[in-house]
Design a protein around this motif. Structure first.
Motif, PDB file in Angstrom:
ATOM      1  N   TRP A  11       3.606   1.666  -1.651  1.00  0.00           N
ATOM      2  CA  TRP A  11       4.002   1.789  -3.082  1.00  0.00           C
ATOM      3  C   TRP A  11       2.809   2.360  -3.858  1.00  0.00           C
ATOM      4  CZ3 TRP A  11       1.962  -1.262  -7.352  1.00  0.00           C
ATOM      5  CH2 TRP A  11       2.365  -0.987  -8.272  1.00  0.00           C
ATOM      6  N   ILE A  12       1.727   1.724  -3.651  1.00  0.00           N
ATOM      7  CA  ILE A  12       0.226   2.226  -4.182  1.00  0.00           C
ATOM      8  C   ILE A  12       0.193   3.794  -3.900  1.00  0.00           C
ATOM      9  CG2 ILE A  12      -2.363   2.345  -4.229  1.00  0.00           C
ATOM     10  CD1 ILE A  12      -1.909  -0.804  -3.506  1.00  0.00           C
ATOM     11  N   GLY A  53       3.211   6.072  -7.647  1.00  0.00           N
ATOM     12  CA  GLY A  53       2.303   5.284  -7.263  1.00  0.00           C
ATOM     13  C   GLY A  53       1.067   5.086  -8.151  1.00  0.00           C
ATOM     14  N   VAL A  54       0.267   4.020  -7.854  1.00  0.00           N
ATOM     15  CA  VAL A  54      -0.753   3.656  -8.966  1.00  0.00           C
ATOM     16  C   VAL A  54      -1.814   4.407  -8.740  1.00  0.00           C
ATOM     17  CG1 VAL A  54      -2.327   1.648  -9.376  1.00  0.00           C
ATOM     18  CG2 VAL A  54       0.081   1.136  -8.967  1.00  0.00           C
ATOM     19  N   LEU A  55      -2.024   4.637  -7.502  1.00  0.00           N
ATOM     20  CA  LEU A  55      -3.205   5.868  -7.235  1.00  0.00           C
ATOM     21  C   LEU A  55      -2.957   7.003  -7.914  1.00  0.00           C
ATOM     22  CD1 LEU A  55      -5.942   5.862  -5.911  1.00  0.00           C
ATOM     23  CD2 LEU A  55      -4.784   6.680  -3.914  1.00  0.00           C
ATOM     24  N   TRP A  84       0.846  -1.080  -0.137  1.00  0.00           N
ATOM     25  CA  TRP A  84       0.059   0.002  -0.167  1.00  0.00           C
ATOM     26  C   TRP A  84       0.764   1.321  -0.040  1.00  0.00           C
ATOM     27  CZ3 TRP A  84      -4.911   0.673  -0.972  1.00  0.00           C
ATOM     28  CH2 TRP A  84      -6.069  -0.278  -0.837  1.00  0.00           C
TER      29      TRP A  84
END
Length: 344
Positions: free
Chosen positions: A154-155, A161-163, A152
């Protein structure tokens, strides 16, 4: 002659009854004697578990209390009584950490319970792939909190970050999730133009702490779902059938039958979830370490920093006992409220 036979029969019944009572008393006395003879053996079997509890649970608790009464850094300097407790309760850093802890508890426990109840109610219906969905919702709970927090983290990264990649591509908005110390209500107030009207205590948890809350909700909702499913399974299905015959809709069934009969389950989950939320450490330590600018530092993180960064073992032990007493008092209040509701 008939009266004589009846009289003899009655005497025989009385004798048999007295014999039965005497036999029962003798058997009970025999069981008590056997129980007393077996007590030393039973205690002998309990001794290893009792020794582990005393050595690794009760002794550390009392020793930590002993440390909290001393000026203890690398070694014990001297007895100072409740000075560490007084200092903690008068320290701004402690109360800031306590405020962050309260934000974290109120931001995770109610929302986790609400989502778990919703998902459990949906999973209790007759839907396809039910076993798959139940397993999928429970998997996060059996995942290591350290590994989950790392993923999370990393997100929520600001740059890759993916988000932020998704929000930046769709809405052109990128947030400094784990590096943002500003309160979310203050950020919202600035965006809507009423930030000046917000007092300091209403600025809300930092965006970094909110990111940790999201991780915690994702992790613990599966456990609450399993407990709610067990509670739903104990509700008599005939109540639903009778209510449907009377014309009740799904919302009426949930409001009039499901929710009242699930209140003991809700009460149980509220207590254990509150205790667990006040003691949360792994997610916060891995994702933010209490930063930025101590905006996500809870009481547990503050206590650990006193132990390992400042080597203030006496002061850190005092903080730990203050947190313990607060959780204990809060649990007693919750139990009292639960008993009052049952009495009503």
């Amino acid at each position: 002659m008939a009266q004589q036979v009846a009289s003899d029969s009655g005497l025989d019944n009385v004798a048999v009854g007295r014999t039965g009572v005497a036999g029962a008393l003798t058997a009970a006395g025999s069981r008590r004697r056997v129980g007393k003879r077996n007590q030393p053996l039973a205690y002998l079997f309990l001794l290893p578990a009792l020794a582990v509890l005393v050595l690794f649970h009760f002794f550390p608790i009392f020793y930590a209390f002993y440390i909290s009464l001393h000026n203890w850094r690398i070694r014990r300097v001297g007895f100072i009584g409740l000075e560490n407790y007084r200092q903690a309760l008068q320290t701004e850093e402690f109360w800031r950490a306590f405020g962050n802890t309260v934000f974290y508890v109120f931001g995770t426990v109610p929302l986790t319970l609400a989502l778990a109840l919703l998902f459990a109610y949906l999973l209790f219906q007759k839907v396809r792939f039910l076993a798959f969905f139940r397993t999928a919702y429970f998997l996060p709970y059996i995942t290591s909190t350290v590994a989950a927090a790392a993923i999370w983290g990393w997100i929520f990264r600001t740059d890759t970050g993916v988000l932020n990649q998704i929000s930046g591509g769709l809405f052109g908005v990128r947030l400094r999730w784990l590096q943002e110390p500003t309160g979310v209500f203050l950020m919202l107030g600035r965006a809507l133009g009423f930030a000046e009207a917000l007092p300091g205590w209403l600025h809300g948890p930092s965006l970094a702490l909110v990111a940790v809350m999201v991780t915690s909700i994702w992790h613990y909702v599966g456990f609450d779902i399993v407990i709610f499913l067990a509670g739903l399974g104990n509700i008599n299905r005939e109540l639903y059938e009778a209510a449907r015959i009377d014309g009740a809709g799904e919302w009426d069934l949930f409001r009039r039958i499901t929710l009242p009969l699930l209140l003991p389950t809700v009460f149980f989950l509220t207590i254990i979830s509150t205790i667990g939320a006040f003691q949360t450490f792994n997610q916060i330590y891995v994702m933010t370490g209490g930063g930025p600018i101590n905006s996500s530092e809870t009481v547990v993180i503050y206590m650990v920093n006193q132990f390992y960064s400042s080597t203030r073992f006496g002061y850190g032990s005092a903080v730990a006992f203050i947190l313990f007493l607060f959780i204990f008092a809060l649990t007693l209040i919750q139990l009292w409220l639960g008993r009052r509701r049952e009495a009503v």
